[in-house]
Design a protein around this motif. Structure first.
Motif, short mmCIF file in Angstrom:
data_model
loop_
_atom_site.label_atom_id
_atom_site.label_comp_id
_atom_site.label_asym_id
_atom_site.label_seq_id
_atom_site.Cartn_x
_atom_site.Cartn_y
_atom_site.Cartn_z
N ALA A 140 -7.99 0.67 0.28
CA ALA A 140 -7.60 1.87 -0.46
C ALA A 140 -8.26 3.11 0.13
CB ALA A 140 -7.98 1.72 -1.93
N THR A 141 -9.42 2.94 0.74
CA THR A 141 -10.11 4.05 1.41
C THR A 141 -9.56 4.26 2.81
OG1 THR A 141 -12.11 3.61 0.15
CG2 THR A 141 -12.36 4.92 2.14
N VAL A 142 -9.30 3.17 3.53
CA VAL A 142 -8.82 3.26 4.91
C VAL A 142 -7.39 3.79 4.96
CG1 VAL A 142 -8.44 1.96 7.04
CG2 VAL A 142 -10.33 1.33 5.51
N TYR A 143 -6.57 3.37 3.99
CA TYR A 143 -5.17 3.81 3.91
C TYR A 143 -4.97 4.52 2.57
CZ TYR A 143 -4.92 0.17 7.51
OH TYR A 143 -5.14 -0.62 8.62
N PRO A 144 -5.39 5.78 2.45
CA PRO A 144 -5.36 6.45 1.14
C PRO A 144 -3.96 6.62 0.56
CG PRO A 144 -5.90 8.00 2.91
CD PRO A 144 -5.96 6.63 3.51
N ASP A 145 -2.93 6.57 1.39
CA ASP A 145 -1.54 6.69 0.89
C ASP A 145 -0.96 5.34 0.51
OD1 ASP A 145 -1.59 9.44 1.29
OD2 ASP A 145 -0.88 9.26 3.37
N GLY A 146 -1.78 4.30 0.57
CA GLY A 146 -1.30 2.96 0.24
C GLY A 146 -0.95 2.18 1.50
N LEU A 147 -1.08 0.86 1.42
CA LEU A 147 -0.79 -0.01 2.56
C LEU A 147 0.42 -0.87 2.20
CD1 LEU A 147 -1.50 -1.37 5.28
CD2 LEU A 147 -3.08 -2.84 4.01
N VAL A 148 1.50 -0.72 2.98
CA VAL A 148 2.69 -1.56 2.82
C VAL A 148 2.74 -2.45 4.07
CG1 VAL A 148 5.19 -1.65 2.54
CG2 VAL A 148 3.87 0.20 1.49
N ALA A 149 2.33 -3.70 3.92
CA ALA A 149 2.10 -4.57 5.08
C ALA A 149 3.30 -5.46 5.38
CB ALA A 149 0.87 -5.44 4.84
N ARG A 150 3.61 -5.61 6.66
CA ARG A 150 4.55 -6.62 7.11
C ARG A 150 3.88 -7.98 7.08
NH1 ARG A 150 9.69 -6.67 7.64
NH2 ARG A 150 9.63 -4.62 8.70
#
Length: 249
Positions: A188-198
């Protein structure tokens, strides 16, 4: 003699483990009555039902851990909780032993709401619930090495998959600190816009994450989209992840 020993053990387990039938019956009532209605009609009612369900599960685990011996074993706890899963219907409960900590991974519903990771251990020489983690998603736990021989693990929260084959994901590194367990690293800190993972994978010290890039002109579902893969490595000094490579596809 073997039959007699088995009968004595069964009576001993029943007497020592506490009022399981009462908890189990209340749990069954929640599953069949309150929660089934609350899930459909009212989120606040569902939250109350989940709270009571987890109180019953916490009581079962803490009491067994406090009894010690075979009652505190992972196999015994898992067997007890399988009974609650059967009563609930569709629930998935997994017990993981990490050193002095017992971690319960609870998925009560197919939906992402209402699931939890709960950590139990000793508190002032008594068994207790130390920490709870809750997030939207289905949780899984991956043990990790920790600095100075401590205890830590990674919790992955998988959201609902889209038609494009990817899903929202949040990854958290939790570490025992004093009498509790705290998050020391999170996507959540590394990807502040959210992480949508394949996809993502945890192998040894490496964490590999492949995800969507939302750049100017990006449209969901279009062919030929650019994705990115980040590889993180658990550092010895801090016990948290640092990115070591990044590649675009």
């Amino acid at each position: 003699m073997a039959a007699l020993a088995g009968a004595i053990l069964a009576v001993t387990l029943s007497a020592t483990a506490g009022p399981v039938p009462d908890r189990l019956e209340r749990f069954r009532e929640l599953a069949s009555d309150r929660l089934s209605v609350a899930q459909v009609l009212d989120a606040s009612l569902a939250a109350d039902a989940y709270r009571e369900a987890y109180a019953l599960l916490d009581g079962e685990i803490v009491e067994s851990l406090g009894s010690g011996s075979v009652f505190a074993s992972t196999a015994f706890l898992q067997d007890r909780l399988d009974g609650f899963s059967d009563a609930w219907g569709g629930a998935a409960v997994r017990i993981v032993r990490l050193g002095a900590l017992t971690v319960g991974v609870f998925q009560l519903v197919d939906r992402t709401l209402g699931n939890s990771v709960r950590v139990y251990g000793g508190l002032r020489e008594r068994a207790a619930l130390l920490t709870t983690f809750a997030h939207d998603g289905h949780p899984t736990v991956h043990p990790l090495p920790a600095p100075a021989g401590g205890i830590q693990f990674l919790v992955a929260w998988d959201g609902t998959a889209s038609g494009r084959g990817n899903r929202p994901v949040q990854l958290e590194v939790a570490r025992q600190q004093g009498d509790g367990v705290r998050v020391v690293w999170t996507t959540a800190t590394v990807y502040p816009d959210g992480l949508v993972a394949r996809s993502y994978s945890v192998r040894g010290l490496d964490l590999r994450v492949r995800y969507e890039l939302h750049y100017p002109g990006w449209v969901p579902g279009c062919e030929g989209q650019t994705e990115q893969e980040d590889v993180y490595r658990l550092t010895v000094g801090t016990g948290t992840y640092a990115r070591v490579t990044q590649r675009q596809y």
